[in-house]
Motif scaffolding. Structure first.
Motif, PDB file in Angstrom:
ATOM      1  N   LEU A  79       0.829  -1.205   0.000  1.00 20.64           N
ATOM      2  CA  LEU A  79       0.000   0.000   0.000  1.00 20.64           C
ATOM      3  C   LEU A  79       0.864   1.255   0.000  1.00 20.64           C
ATOM      4  CD1 LEU A  79      -2.910  -1.000   2.415  1.00 20.64           C
ATOM      5  CD2 LEU A  79      -2.856  -1.031  -0.082  1.00 20.64           C
ATOM      6  N   TYR A 105      -6.742   2.808   8.264  1.00 22.23           N
ATOM      7  CA  TYR A 105      -7.490   3.868   7.567  1.00 22.23           C
ATOM      8  C   TYR A 105      -6.539   4.783   6.789  1.00 22.23           C
ATOM      9  CZ  TYR A 105      -9.568   8.537   7.201  1.00 22.23           C
ATOM     10  OH  TYR A 105      -9.951   9.775   6.762  1.00 22.23           O
ATOM     11  N   GLY A 133     -10.733   3.077  -2.394  1.00 22.74           N
ATOM     12  CA  GLY A 133     -10.648   3.072  -0.936  1.00 22.74           C
ATOM     13  C   GLY A 133     -11.449   1.946  -0.319  1.00 22.74           C
ATOM     14  N   SER A 182      -5.846   5.355  -1.975  1.00 24.01           N
ATOM     15  CA  SER A 182      -6.873   6.025  -2.787  1.00 24.01           C
ATOM     16  C   SER A 182      -6.296   7.250  -3.483  1.00 24.01           C
ATOM     17  CB  SER A 182      -8.057   6.428  -1.893  1.00 24.01           C
ATOM     18  OG  SER A 182      -8.644   5.313  -1.297  1.00 24.01           O
ATOM     19  N   VAL A 185      -7.063  -4.195   3.999  1.00 21.18           N
ATOM     20  CA  VAL A 185      -6.804  -3.743   5.371  1.00 21.18           C
ATOM     21  C   VAL A 185      -7.619  -4.554   6.376  1.00 21.18           C
ATOM     22  CG1 VAL A 185      -7.021  -1.805   6.973  1.00 21.18           C
ATOM     23  CG2 VAL A 185      -6.109  -1.429   4.678  1.00 21.18           C
ATOM     24  N   SER A 202      -5.390   3.131   3.679  1.00 18.80           N
ATOM     25  CA  SER A 202      -6.443   3.140   2.658  1.00 18.80           C
ATOM     26  C   SER A 202      -6.540   4.498   1.982  1.00 18.80           C
ATOM     27  CB  SER A 202      -7.792   2.769   3.294  1.00 18.80           C
ATOM     28  OG  SER A 202      -7.753   1.494   3.882  1.00 18.80           O
ATOM     29  N   VAL A 220      -9.596  -1.411  -1.066  1.00 22.48           N
ATOM     30  CA  VAL A 220      -8.382  -1.551  -0.250  1.00 22.48           C
ATOM     31  C   VAL A 220      -8.746  -1.747   1.212  1.00 22.48           C
ATOM     32  CG1 VAL A 220      -6.348  -0.311   0.603  1.00 22.48           C
ATOM     33  CG2 VAL A 220      -6.907  -0.290  -1.838  1.00 22.48           C
ATOM     34  N   ASP A 221      -9.666  -0.925   1.712  1.00 26.28           N
ATOM     35  CA  ASP A 221      -9.963  -0.979   3.143  1.00 26.28           C
ATOM     36  C   ASP A 221     -10.659  -2.274   3.530  1.00 26.28           C
ATOM     37  OD1 ASP A 221      -9.873   1.145   5.495  1.00 26.28           O
ATOM     38  OD2 ASP A 221     -11.663  -0.079   5.745  1.00 26.28           O
ATOM     39  N   ALA A 236     -14.727   2.900   6.475  1.00 29.70           N
ATOM     40  CA  ALA A 236     -13.713   2.060   7.116  1.00 29.70           C
ATOM     41  C   ALA A 236     -14.166   1.632   8.503  1.00 29.70           C
ATOM     42  CB  ALA A 236     -12.385   2.819   7.199  1.00 29.70           C
TER      43      ALA A 236
END
Length: 916
Positions: free
Chosen positions: A404, A582, A698, A589, A706, A585, A701-702, A630
Motif C-alpha cells: 500500500l 485507515y 478506498g 486512494s 486492510v 487506505s 483496499v480498506d 472504514a
C-alpha cells in the motif's frame, strides 16, 4: 441502545403498515416541496475572506463592467487565410454590436477595434471577442446564454465560407452533473451480489427498495433546502452516491442477521427485533461515524463545502433511520418467507427422495450429515483466506504495508484545482472552445487574471496604469497584458494578465504568488494596494484553503476514530491498528487517483477528459466518507471477533470464528459499495469522477486488504494483548454496545423474577459491597440497613440506576441493569435526606414525577415525629409505588412506611477494604 432498538424493531414489525405509510407520506411531502420550491443549484465556488473574493466583491461596486462573468467567442478564418480582412472584420463588428445589445451583457469588445491588445492570434488565423456579462456564473440565465449562442451562430453565417465560430469562456465553464445509464449498472451489480449473498430474490430486493426510497427522500430534501441556502450542483450527486451505497449496506447487515436467525428456527418477529438490536446497533454506530466525518468538513471554513457535507450527512442519516424502522417493517410484510431461498422446493424434494432411499437401505442421518457439511463448504473460501492471512502474521503485515505504501507514491504528485471548461468532455462546445483558445492564443488565455486596486490618490491614473502594466509584463510567466485601464470615475484600476500556463497549472499558481509577493513593494513605489482576482485566482485560493484544511481535518478524523473505537472495543491496540489501516487506505486512494488523473494511467479507459489536477475538495470529501466506511467494516468484522473472544477466551481461535461469521456479509457490503462508486467513474461528471474513483479504490483496499487481511494478521500477532485496556481508561470512557450484549443479557433475564420491583442476585460493586441478593415485589419496600461506610448508600444508588455494578444480576421494575440504566433512572425517583431542610417537600417533588419506585437515601435522618407522620400520609395513597430506603436505624423507617407495606430488610456488611 440495543434495548431501545429491540423495542423499535418489534414495534416496526407489528406496525408495518403505519411505518410504511409514514415513509411514503414523507416522500410525497418532501417530493412535493422539491417540485414547488426548488430554486436550482449553485454552479460557482467561492470562499469569503480570501483576497480574490474580496477583490471581486469590491469590483462589483467600483467597476461592475468587469466584476461579473465573461464569455469568449473565437472567430477562425478559412484555412490558409487571416481574420484581418474586410469581410470578416465587418461581420465581427456587426456581431459585437448585436451581442452588446443583449440584456445582461455589459460590454462586448471588438478584437479589431484597437481598445484591447492580443485579441488577434499571432499568425492572424483567429480572433476572439470578449463578452462581459453582469452577475456571476451561478446567476446566469439560460435565456442569456441561448441569445449569445444564437448571435454567435448568426455571426458564423455572415462570415465567408470556411470560417468557424466557437463559443466558450467562464460563462460556459461549469457543466451540470447528470445521471447516465452507467450509474444504473452499479445498482444491477448490487442486486446480483445480494441475490448471491442471500440466495433469495425477496431478501435481495428489500435493501434496494429501502435504499432507493431513502435516496429519493434525501434528494428531494436537498432541493427543498435551496430555498434557504445556495447548494452546489455537485451536492445532489454526492448525496445520491453515498445514500445509495450506505442505504443498501445498512439494510444488508440487518437482513443478513435476520435470515441467519430465521434459518436457525427463530420466530420472524423475535428475529427482527433481535436483528435490529444487534446489527442495528452497529448500523447506528457506523452511520454516526460517517455523519460526524461529513459534518466535520466545516473545519475547512468553506461555506459550499460545509453545505455539501451537511447534505450528504442528511442522506446518510435518512439511510440509518430507514434501516432501523422501514427495514423491520418490510421484514414484517415478508414474514416467514425471508427464511426461504431459491431452489428450496427442489432441494426439499431431493432430500426427501434421498431420505426415502436411505431408509430403504436401512441408513439414517444422510440428509443431516449433508446439511452439516454445507455451511462448512460455504465457508471454505473464507476459512482459507483467514488461514493464509494469519499463518505468518508478521510477513502479511510487512507485505500489506509495503504494498500500500508503493501504491500511495503517486499521491505525492497530486495537484488540486477547481474545474473549468478544460475538464469537460471533448465533445462539449465549451471544451472545444477551450482547446481552440489554447491552440491559437496560448493556454493562459483560458484563465486570465485581474489585478485591481484603488487609484483614487493618483494624479495621473492613465500613466499609473501604464507603469503597473510594464511592471507586470516584465514578470516571468506573463504571456501578455491586454488591458490596463482605470474605471470611468478614475478611482479603481484593473489590469488583465494572460499567463503563459494553463489556468490549473503550477506555473500560473506561481505567477499569482509572485504578483502578491510584490504588493508591498508596489504600494511603496506607486501608493496603490493591488490584489489579484478573477476566476483563475478564485480557484487557486479555494484550492489553497482546502489543502490547508486537510491536516486539521485529518487530525479530527484520526482522533475521532481512536476515541470511538476505544469506546466500542475496550482496547488500546485495536483502535491504533484501525486508524493506521485507515491512513493506508486513504494513501492508496490518493495514489490511484493521482496515477489516473495526473500521470494518465488508464485515463482513456476511464474516459478522463483531460489529465491534470483533480477537483479541490476531492481529498477532504474522500477522507471524510472513507473514514465512515472504514469504521463500518472495522465494526462489523472486529466486533464479531471480539464477541467470540469474550465468550471463548481464546484470542486466536476467536479470529477464525469471527472472520467466518462476518466475512461473507462484509464482502457483500464492500462489493456493493465498490459497484455503486465505480459506476459513477466511466461516464460520471468531471467533479464526481475522481471522488467516485477514490472511494471505489478506498473501499476495495480498506475492506479486502486492510480489514480482511491486515487486521486478522495484527490480531494474530498480538494475541490476548490485542484486547488489553488500562483499568483507569476503561472507567473513564463510556461504553458503546454495538454487539447487542445488552439486549442479549436482558433477554436472558426476561424470565427471571417476573413481577418484581427489585431482584438482585450476587450483586457487587468492587471495593464497596459484594454478594447482595434480594427480591422485592411490586408495591413492596426494601430497607437497606448498615453502618456508615458499609456501602448502603452505594447499593441504593445502584438500584436507582445511578451507579453501575461490577458483578451479579439486577433487575429493577423488570429492566436489566446496567443495560437499561437510562430507563431505570426515568422510573426511579431519588431523594437524599442527609442535609435536606425540607424532607416533605423533597418527597412531594419526587412523587410529582410519577415514579414507579421511590428511592430515599438516609431516611433515618428524619427524626421529627411530625415530619415522619407527614411523610407516611404522603406515601399512603400511592398503592402501586415501590419504596427503597437506606438507613442506619430502622425505627424512623417504620414510622414513615405506610401500614401494610410488605418490607424486606437487607443488612450490608462492611466491605473488605473498608474493614481493614
Amino acid at each position: 441502545m440495543s434495548s431501545v432498538l429491540y423495542a423499535l424493531g418489534r414495534w416496526s414489525y407489528r406496525s408495518r403498515g403505519l411505518v410504511l405509510a409514514i415513509w411514503l407520506a414523507a416522500l410525497v411531502l418532501v417530493g412535493g416541496g422539491a417540485v414547488a420550491f426548488n430554486q436550482g443549484t449553485e454552479n460557482s465556488f467561492s470562499i469569503p475572506g480570501t483576497e480574490s473574493q474580496e477583490a471581486l466583491d469590491s469590483l462589483s461596486h467600483t467597476f461592475p463592467q468587469v466584476s461579473g462573468t465573461s464569455a469568449q467567442i473565437v472567430v477562425v478564418a478559412p484555412e490558409g487565410e487571416v481574420v484581418e480582412q474586410p469581410a470578416i472584420e465587418t461581420a465581427v463588428a456587426d456581431g459585437v454590436e448585436a451581442m452588446g445589445a443583449i440584456d445582461g451583457v455589459s460590454a462586448a469588445s471588438d478584437p479589431f477595434g484597437g481598445l484591447v491588445d492580443g485579441a488577434v492570434a499571432k499568425d492572424g488565423a483567429a480572433a476572439v471577442i470578449s463578452v462581459q456579462i453582469d452577475g456571476s456564473v451561478s446567476t446566469l440565465s439560460e435565456r442569456l446564454l441561448d441569445e449569445l449562442s444564437a448571435e454567435a451562430d448568426a455571426l458564423e453565417a455572415a462570415l465567408p465560407d470556411g470560417s468557424r465560430v466557437a463559443v466558450g469562456g467562464e460563462a460556459y465553464s461549469v457543466s451540470l452533473p447528470t445521471l447516465t445509464i452507467t450509474e444504473a449498472v452499479g445498482v444491477v451489480i448490487a442486486l446480483i451480489v445480494l441475490i448471491v449473498t442471500f440466495g433469495s430474490f425477496l431478501a435481495a430486493g428489500l435493501p434496494l427498495l429501502t435504499a432507493l426510497l431513502g435516496v429519493a427522500i434525501s434528494m428531494a430534501a436537498i432541493f427543498v433546502a435551496t430555498i434557504f441556502t445556495d447548494i452546489s450542483s455537485t451536492t445532489p450527486m454526492l448525496a445520491l452516491m453515498l445514500g445509495l451505497a450506505v442505504g443498501i449496506d445498512y439494510a444488508l447487515f440487518i437482513i443478513s442477521r435476520h435470515r441467519e436467525q430465521v434459518l436457525g428456527g427463530m420466530d420472524p418477529e423475535e428475529s427482527t427485533a433481535r436483528a435490529v438490536a444487534t446489527a442495528g446497533s452497529a448500523v447506528i454506530f457506523a452511520g454516526l461515524t460517517v455523519i460526524i466525518a461529513l459534518v466535520g468538513l466545516f473545519v475547512a471554513g468553506i461555506p459550499f463545502l460545509t453545505v455539501m457535507g451537511l447534505a450528504a450527512a442528511v442522506a446518510v442519516g435518512i439511510a440509518v433511520l430507514i434501516a432501523v424502522t422501514l427495514t423491520p417493517a418490510m421484514l414484517g410484510f415478508a414474514g416467514a418467507r425471508m427464511g426461504r431461498s431459491i431452489g428450496d422446493g427442489r432441494r426439499a424434494r431431493k432430500a426427501a427422495a434421498a431420505a426415502e432411499a436411505a431408509s430403504a437401505r436401512g441408513e439414517e442421518g444422510a440428509g443431516t450429515a449433508s446439511a452439516r457439511r454445507a455451511p462448512e463448504q460455504g465457508n471454505r473460501f473464507f476459512a482459507g483466506w483467514v488461514r493464509a492471512a494469519t499463518k505468518w502474521p508478521a510477513l502479511t503485515i510487512v507485505l500489506v504495508v509495503a504494498g500500500l505504501g508503493v501504491v500511495s507514491v503517486p499521491a505525492l504528485d497530486l495537484r488540486l484545482a477547481l474545474p473549468d471548461a478544460g475538464s469537460q468532455a471533448e465533445s462539449s462546445p465549451a471544451r472545444q472552445t477551450y482547446d481552440l483558445l489554447a491552440e491559437e492564443f496560448g493556454e493562459g488565455y483560458n484563465g486570465p487574471l485581474i489585478v485591481t486596486g484603488t487609484i483614487i490618490g493618483s494624479t495621473d491614473p492613465l500613466g499609473l496604469m501604464d507603469d503597473l502594466k510594464a511592471e507586470i509584463e516584465a514578470l516571468p510567466g506573463v504571456a501578455s497584458v491586454p488591458l490596463a485601464t482605470p474605471n470611468p470615475t478614475a478611482d479603481t484600476g484593473i489590469i488583465q494578465v494572460v499567463p503563459e500556463g494553463a489556468p490549473d497549472s503550477q506555473q500560473t499558481k506561481d505567477l499569482v504568488a509572485e504578483i502578491r509577493s510584490l504588493q508591498g513593494e508596489w504600494e511603496d513605489e506607486y501608493g496603490v494596494e493591488l490584489r489579484v482576482t478573477g476566476f483563475t485566482a478564485v480557484g487557486i485560493d479555494v484550492s489553497d484553503r482546502l489543502g490547508a484544511a486537510l491536516l486539521p481535518f485529518g487530525i479530527l478524523v484520526v482522533g475521532l476514530s481512536l476515541i470511538l473505537l476505544t469506546m466500542v472495543f475496550r482496547s488500546v491496540w485495536v483502535p491504533i491498528k484501525a486508524t493506521v489501516g485507515y491512513l493506508l487506505s486513504v494513501g492508496a486512494s490518493f495514489g490511484v487517483v493521482a496515477a489516473v488523473f495526473e500521470w494518465g494511467w488508464m485515463a482513456d479507459a476511464l474516459h478522463v477528459a483531460r489529465v491534470g489536477p483533480v477537483i479541490s475538495f476531492m481529498p477532504i470529501i474522500l477522507m471524510g466518507v472513507l473514514f465512515g466506511l472504514a469504521m463500518d467494516y472495522e465494526v462489523f468484522l472486529v466486533s464479531r471477533i471480539r464477541e467470540e473472544y469474550v465468550h471463548g477466551g481464546d484470542a486466536r481461535a476467536a479470529i477464525r470464528k469471527g472472520f467466518l461469521g462476518s466475512g461473507k456479509v462484509v464482502t457483500a457490503a464492500a462489493i456493493i459499495m465498490l459497484a455503486v462508486f465505480a459506476a459513477f467513474v466511466p461516464e460520471g461528471d468531471s467533479n464526481i469522477k475522481p471522488i467516485a474513483l477514490g472511494l471505489a479504490v478506498g473501499v476495495f483496499v480498506d475492506a479486502f486488504i486492510v480489514r480482511m487481511t491486515l487486521v486478522p494478521a495484527v490480531l494474530q500477532l498480538l494475541g490476548d494483548r490485542a484486547w488489553w485496556m488500562p483499568r483507569w481508561l476503561d472507567r473513564l470512557l463510556p461504553a458503546f454496545d454495538v454487539e447487542g450484549e445488552g439486549i442479549a443479557k436482558e433477554l436472558a433475564l426476561a424470565d427471571w423474577a417476573p413481577g418484581t420491583a427489585v431482584a438482585a442476585d450476587g450483586l457487587a460493586l468492587e471495593g464497596v459491597y459484594s454478594g447482595v441478593s434480594a427480591t422485592v415485589p411490586s408495591g413492596g419496600a426494601l430497607v437497606i440497613q448498615g453502618e456508615h461506610r458499609t456501602g448502603k448508600s452505594a447499593l441504593l444508588l445502584t438500584i436507582a440506576g445511578r451507579v453501575q455494578p461490577t458483578g451479579g444480576r439486577l433487575k429493577v421494575d423488570g429492566l436489566a441493569l446496567p443495560e437499561r440504566a437510562p430507563s431505570v433512572r426515568g422510573r426511579v425517583a431519588l431523594v437524599r435526606m442527609a442535609g435536606e431542610a425540607d424532607p416533605v417537600g423533597a418527597v412531594r417533588r419526587a412523587l410529582a414525577e410519577r415514579p414507579r419506585i421511590l428511592a430515599v437515601d438516609d431516611l433515618d435522618h428524619v427524626s421529627d415525629p411530625t415530619t415522619q407522620a407527614e411523610l407516611r400520609a404522603l406515601l399512603s395513597p400511592a398503592e402501586d409505588l415501590s419504596i427503597v430506603v437506606s438507613c442506619v436505624e430502622t425505627r424512623p423507617v417504620d414510622a414513615v412506611l405506610p401500614p401494610g407495606v410488605r418490607s424486606t430488610l437487607l443488612t450490608t456488611a462492611p466491605a473488605l477494604e473498608t474493614a481493614r
